[in-house]
Design a protein around this motif. Structure first.
Motif, PDB file in Angstrom:
ATOM      1  N   LYS A 260     -20.965  46.794 -40.842  1.00 58.64           N
ATOM      2  CA  LYS A 260     -21.486  45.431 -40.907  1.00 58.64           C
ATOM      3  C   LYS A 260     -22.502  45.246 -42.039  1.00 58.64           C
ATOM      4  N   ILE A 261     -23.133  46.294 -42.500  1.00 60.15           N
ATOM      5  CA  ILE A 261     -24.234  46.184 -43.463  1.00 60.15           C
ATOM      6  C   ILE A 261     -23.734  45.707 -44.816  1.00 60.15           C
ATOM      7  N   SER A 262     -24.407  44.674 -45.346  1.00 56.58           N
ATOM      8  CA  SER A 262     -24.160  44.238 -46.712  1.00 56.58           C
ATOM      9  C   SER A 262     -25.469  43.680 -47.261  1.00 56.58           C
ATOM     10  N   SER A 263     -25.630  43.723 -48.560  1.00 63.30           N
ATOM     11  CA  SER A 263     -26.870  43.254 -49.150  1.00 63.30           C
ATOM     12  C   SER A 263     -26.904  41.728 -49.134  1.00 63.30           C
ATOM     13  N   PRO A 264     -28.091  41.132 -49.012  1.00 67.17           N
ATOM     14  CA  PRO A 264     -28.171  39.675 -48.997  1.00 67.17           C
ATOM     15  C   PRO A 264     -27.811  39.097 -50.348  1.00 67.17           C
ATOM     16  N   SER A 265     -27.165  37.928 -50.338  1.00 67.63           N
ATOM     17  CA  SER A 265     -26.786  37.300 -51.602  1.00 67.63           C
ATOM     18  C   SER A 265     -28.018  36.692 -52.252  1.00 67.63           C
TER      19      SER A 265
END
Length: 66
Positions: free
Chosen positions: A21-26
């Protein structure tokens, strides 16, 4: 054919899946001052949103939040 010797525990399975689920914020560039900011938020550097001034930024802090 390779077969697992033992069942993998629920704890180990969920630890592995938590990384999916982890992704960097846009981050977008502010159209006024071109500093990085999150989308749909007031720019902390220049204080504008949607082409209008929302607040006057404090010159002491330079965008730092305490």
């Amino acid at each position: 054919m390779a077969v697992p010797k033992q069942k993998q525990s629920h704890s180990r399975t969920t630890k592995r899946r938590s990384q999916h689920k982890i992704s960097s914020p846009s981050i977008n560039a502010c159209p006024q001052c071109h500093s990085p900011r999150r989308p749909h938020r007031v720019c902390p550097v220049c204080g504008t949103y949607a082409g209008r001034s929302v607040f006057e930024p404090d010159p002491e802090h330079h965008g730092h939040e305490h």
